[in-house]
Design a protein around this motif. Structure first.
Motif, mmCIF file in Angstrom:
data_model
loop_
_atom_site.group_PDB
_atom_site.id
_atom_site.type_symbol
_atom_site.label_atom_id
_atom_site.label_comp_id
_atom_site.label_asym_id
_atom_site.label_seq_id
_atom_site.Cartn_x
_atom_site.Cartn_y
_atom_site.Cartn_z
ATOM 1 N N PHE B 74 -45.132 -12.468 -64.350
ATOM 2 C CA PHE B 74 -43.753 -12.063 -64.676
ATOM 3 C C PHE B 74 -42.974 -13.357 -64.880
ATOM 4 C CE2 PHE B 74 -40.442 -9.175 -65.258
ATOM 5 C CZ PHE B 74 -39.364 -9.385 -64.403
ATOM 6 N N ASN B 75 -43.194 -13.990 -66.028
ATOM 7 C CA ASN B 75 -42.605 -15.299 -66.295
ATOM 8 C C ASN B 75 -41.187 -15.188 -66.817
ATOM 9 O OD1 ASN B 75 -45.062 -16.310 -65.512
ATOM 10 N ND2 ASN B 75 -45.737 -16.814 -67.597
ATOM 11 N N LEU B 76 -40.364 -16.102 -66.379
ATOM 12 C CA LEU B 76 -38.944 -16.147 -66.756
ATOM 13 C C LEU B 76 -38.762 -17.146 -67.883
ATOM 14 C CD1 LEU B 76 -36.010 -15.212 -65.839
ATOM 15 C CD2 LEU B 76 -35.948 -17.355 -64.551
ATOM 16 N N ARG B 77 -37.943 -16.772 -68.873
ATOM 17 C CA ARG B 77 -37.747 -17.662 -70.016
ATOM 18 C C ARG B 77 -36.270 -17.737 -70.393
ATOM 19 N NH1 ARG B 77 -42.617 -14.859 -72.683
ATOM 20 N NH2 ARG B 77 -41.070 -13.607 -73.783
ATOM 21 N N LYS B 78 -35.946 -18.863 -71.015
ATOM 22 C CA LYS B 78 -34.615 -19.006 -71.608
ATOM 23 C C LYS B 78 -34.781 -19.916 -72.815
ATOM 24 C CE LYS B 78 -29.745 -19.837 -70.661
ATOM 25 N NZ LYS B 78 -28.687 -20.095 -69.657
ATOM 26 N N PRO B 79 -34.253 -19.523 -73.972
ATOM 27 C CA PRO B 79 -34.494 -20.305 -75.195
ATOM 28 C C PRO B 79 -33.780 -21.646 -75.214
ATOM 29 C CG PRO B 79 -33.139 -18.362 -75.666
ATOM 30 C CD PRO B 79 -33.578 -18.258 -74.249
ATOM 31 N N SER B 80 -32.623 -21.740 -74.553
ATOM 32 C CA SER B 80 -31.869 -22.985 -74.591
ATOM 33 C C SER B 80 -31.154 -23.161 -73.261
ATOM 34 C CB SER B 80 -30.855 -22.956 -75.751
ATOM 35 O OG SER B 80 -30.076 -24.132 -75.759
ATOM 36 N N VAL B 81 -31.576 -24.152 -72.516
ATOM 37 C CA VAL B 81 -31.067 -24.346 -71.155
ATOM 38 C C VAL B 81 -29.741 -25.096 -71.164
ATOM 39 C CG1 VAL B 81 -31.540 -25.556 -69.000
ATOM 40 C CG2 VAL B 81 -33.340 -24.245 -70.104
ATOM 41 N N HIS B 82 -28.852 -24.686 -70.283
ATOM 42 C CA HIS B 82 -27.556 -25.335 -70.112
ATOM 43 C C HIS B 82 -27.565 -26.102 -68.806
ATOM 44 C CE1 HIS B 82 -23.126 -25.419 -69.297
ATOM 45 N NE2 HIS B 82 -23.083 -25.604 -70.607
ATOM 46 N N TRP B 83 -26.738 -27.128 -68.692
ATOM 47 C CA TRP B 83 -26.723 -27.937 -67.476
ATOM 48 C C TRP B 83 -26.427 -27.070 -66.250
ATOM 49 C CZ3 TRP B 83 -22.425 -27.876 -64.431
ATOM 50 C CH2 TRP B 83 -21.224 -27.492 -65.038
ATOM 51 N N SER B 84 -25.645 -26.011 -66.436
ATOM 52 C CA SER B 84 -25.283 -25.156 -65.307
ATOM 53 C C SER B 84 -26.453 -24.297 -64.820
ATOM 54 C CB SER B 84 -24.117 -24.247 -65.682
ATOM 55 O OG SER B 84 -24.465 -23.417 -66.772
ATOM 56 N N ASP B 85 -27.571 -24.324 -65.536
ATOM 57 C CA ASP B 85 -28.752 -23.572 -65.095
ATOM 58 C C ASP B 85 -29.534 -24.295 -63.999
ATOM 59 O OD1 ASP B 85 -29.318 -22.530 -68.509
ATOM 60 O OD2 ASP B 85 -28.343 -21.419 -66.875
ATOM 61 N N ALA B 86 -29.185 -25.525 -63.714
ATOM 62 C CA ALA B 86 -29.871 -26.256 -62.643
ATOM 63 C C ALA B 86 -29.679 -25.520 -61.325
ATOM 64 C CB ALA B 86 -29.329 -27.676 -62.546
ATOM 65 N N ALA B 87 -30.785 -25.121 -60.725
ATOM 66 C CA ALA B 87 -30.744 -24.287 -59.512
ATOM 67 C C ALA B 87 -32.173 -24.062 -59.036
ATOM 68 C CB ALA B 87 -30.082 -22.943 -59.820
ATOM 69 N N ALA B 108 -42.321 -19.134 -53.487
ATOM 70 C CA ALA B 108 -41.797 -20.342 -52.828
ATOM 71 C C ALA B 108 -40.642 -20.973 -53.580
ATOM 72 C CB ALA B 108 -42.925 -21.349 -52.654
ATOM 73 N N GLY B 109 -40.397 -20.512 -54.788
ATOM 74 C CA GLY B 109 -39.272 -21.024 -55.558
ATOM 75 C C GLY B 109 -39.657 -22.160 -56.488
ATOM 76 N N THR B 110 -38.902 -22.297 -57.573
ATOM 77 C CA THR B 110 -39.037 -23.418 -58.508
ATOM 78 C C THR B 110 -37.676 -24.055 -58.669
ATOM 79 O OG1 THR B 110 -40.842 -22.392 -59.753
ATOM 80 C CG2 THR B 110 -39.595 -24.133 -60.854
ATOM 81 N N ARG B 111 -37.612 -25.343 -58.390
ATOM 82 C CA ARG B 111 -36.338 -26.049 -58.561
ATOM 83 C C ARG B 111 -36.242 -26.564 -59.986
ATOM 84 N NH1 ARG B 111 -33.788 -29.856 -54.118
ATOM 85 N NH2 ARG B 111 -33.512 -27.762 -53.318
ATOM 86 N N LEU B 112 -35.195 -26.188 -60.653
ATOM 87 C CA LEU B 112 -34.964 -26.609 -62.044
ATOM 88 C C LEU B 112 -33.899 -27.686 -62.093
ATOM 89 C CD1 LEU B 112 -35.324 -26.246 -65.121
ATOM 90 C CD2 LEU B 112 -33.488 -24.538 -65.034
ATOM 91 N N ALA B 113 -34.257 -28.818 -62.678
ATOM 92 C CA ALA B 113 -33.299 -29.881 -62.952
ATOM 93 C C ALA B 113 -33.088 -29.955 -64.458
ATOM 94 C CB ALA B 113 -33.810 -31.213 -62.414
ATOM 95 N N VAL B 114 -31.861 -30.192 -64.888
ATOM 96 C CA VAL B 114 -31.526 -30.252 -66.314
ATOM 97 C C VAL B 114 -30.947 -31.618 -66.630
ATOM 98 C CG1 VAL B 114 -30.193 -29.230 -68.190
ATOM 99 C CG2 VAL B 114 -31.077 -27.777 -66.341
ATOM 100 N N HIS B 115 -31.589 -32.327 -67.550
ATOM 101 C CA HIS B 115 -31.095 -33.630 -67.990
ATOM 102 C C HIS B 115 -30.143 -33.453 -69.161
ATOM 103 C CE1 HIS B 115 -34.506 -36.304 -66.239
ATOM 104 N NE2 HIS B 115 -33.661 -35.909 -65.338
ATOM 105 N N PRO B 116 -29.061 -34.248 -69.189
ATOM 106 C CA PRO B 116 -28.101 -34.133 -70.300
ATOM 107 C C PRO B 116 -28.684 -34.625 -71.613
ATOM 108 C CG PRO B 116 -27.521 -35.955 -68.843
ATOM 109 C CD PRO B 116 -28.656 -35.237 -68.191
#
Lengths: 116, 116
Positions: B74-87, B108-116
Motif C-alpha cells: 500500500f504505497n503512498l505517492r505524490k507527484p510533486s513534493v512541497h517543502w511543507s510535506d516534510a514530516a 515504524a514510520g518513514t521520515r521525509l526531508a525535502v530539500h529546496p
C-alpha cells in the motif's frame, strides 16, 4: 475548537512518582484510545475504551491504569514511573463501536513524558 | 503475526520531485489500510484510507496510494513534493474482522526531508 485535547503537553518527573495524563474529545465519539510512541517513533496501542468500557488492553504493565469517567474523557494514570516509560503518549478517538468499523481515528497532539 | 513494514526509515527528496513511500503488510486476509502523517511536535493526521473497491485511493494534500493485493503493499505517492510535506509518515492496518474495534497497527514510520 480542538477535537482531541491532552494535558499536559510536557511532563517531566522523577522515577518512582505517580502521574496522570488527561484526554478529552468533543467529537461525540464512542471510542477512545491511548497509544505510546517510543524514542524510535514506533507507535503501539495501549488501551481502548468504548462508552467507558475497556475493550482493548495490550499487555501493558499494571502500573498503567486508564480511567474513563464518561465517553468524552479517557485519562491515563501511571504509578511508580520508570525510565522506560519516557515516551510520547497519544490519545485518539473514533466513532467505531462493536458493530461499526472502518472509521478514522482522530489523534490528540501528544504528551511528552520524560522520566529522570 | 500481524505486521506492517516500512522499509525506508529516512527519505530525502528535492522540492517538486515525485515521492513514493513504501508499505508492506503481513496479514491472513486483506486488512483495512491507512496512511497517517505526523508533523514535528504534532499529532497524527489521516492522509487516506483503503477499505475496498478501487485500489487507487486519493487523499488530502495531493497524496494517493495504491493497494496491490499480490504484493501486500500500500504505497503512498505524490507527484510533486512541497517543502511543507516534510514530516513522519506512518502506514497502518487494522484487521477486517476485529470484533468491531479499530485497533491500528503501525509501521515504524518513514521520515521525509525535502530539500529546496
Amino acid at each position: 475548537d480542538t477535537a482531541v485535547s491532552q494535558t499536559p503537553k510536557y511532563l517531566v518527573t522523577q522515577m518512582g512518582n505517580d502521574k496522570s495524563i488527561k484526554c478529552e474529545q468533543n467529537l461525540g465519539h464512542d471510542t477512545m484510545y491511548w497509544y505510546k510512541q517510543d524514542s524510535k517513533k514506533f507507535l503501539k496501542i495501549m488501551f481502548s475504551y468504548n462508552n467507558k468500557e475497556l475493550i482493548i488492553n495490550e499487555t501493558v504493565p499494571n502500573r498503567f491504569s486508564p480511567k474513563s469517567p464518561d465517553k468524552a474523557h479517557l485519562n491515563l494514570h501511571i504509578n511508580s514511573l520508570e525510565l522506560g516509560d519516557s515516551a510520547v503518549y497519544f490519545c485518539a478517538s473514533s466513532q467505531d463501536g462493536q458493530y461499526r468499523v472502518t472509521n478514522e481515528q482522530f489523534f490528540g497532539p501528544g504528551t511528552r513524558l520524560t522520566v529522570l | 503475526a500481524q505486521s506492517v513494514t516500512q522499509p525506508d526509515i529516512h527519505i530525502t527528496v528535492s522540492e517538486g520531485a515525485s515521492l513514493e513511500l513504501r508499505c508492506n503488510y503481513s496479514y491472513g486476509a486483506t486488512p483495512y489500510l491507512f496512511w497517517y502523517v505526523q508533523s514535528p511536535g504534532q499529532g497524527l493526521q489521516l492522509l487516506l484510507k483503503y477499505f475496498s473497491g478501487d485500489t487507487l485511493v486519493q487523499g488530502i494534500k495531493g497524496f494517493e496510494a495504491e493497494f496491490k493485493r499480490s504484493q501486500s503493499s500500500f504505497n503512498l505517492r505524490k507527484p510533486s513534493v512541497h517543502w511543507s510535506d516534510a514530516a513522519e509518515y506512518f502506514c497502518a492496518v487494522t484487521p477486517m474482522f476485529s470484533g468491531g474495534y479499530n485497533k491500528l497497527i503501525f509501521g515504524a514510520g518513514t521520515r521525509l526531508a525535502v530539500h529546496p
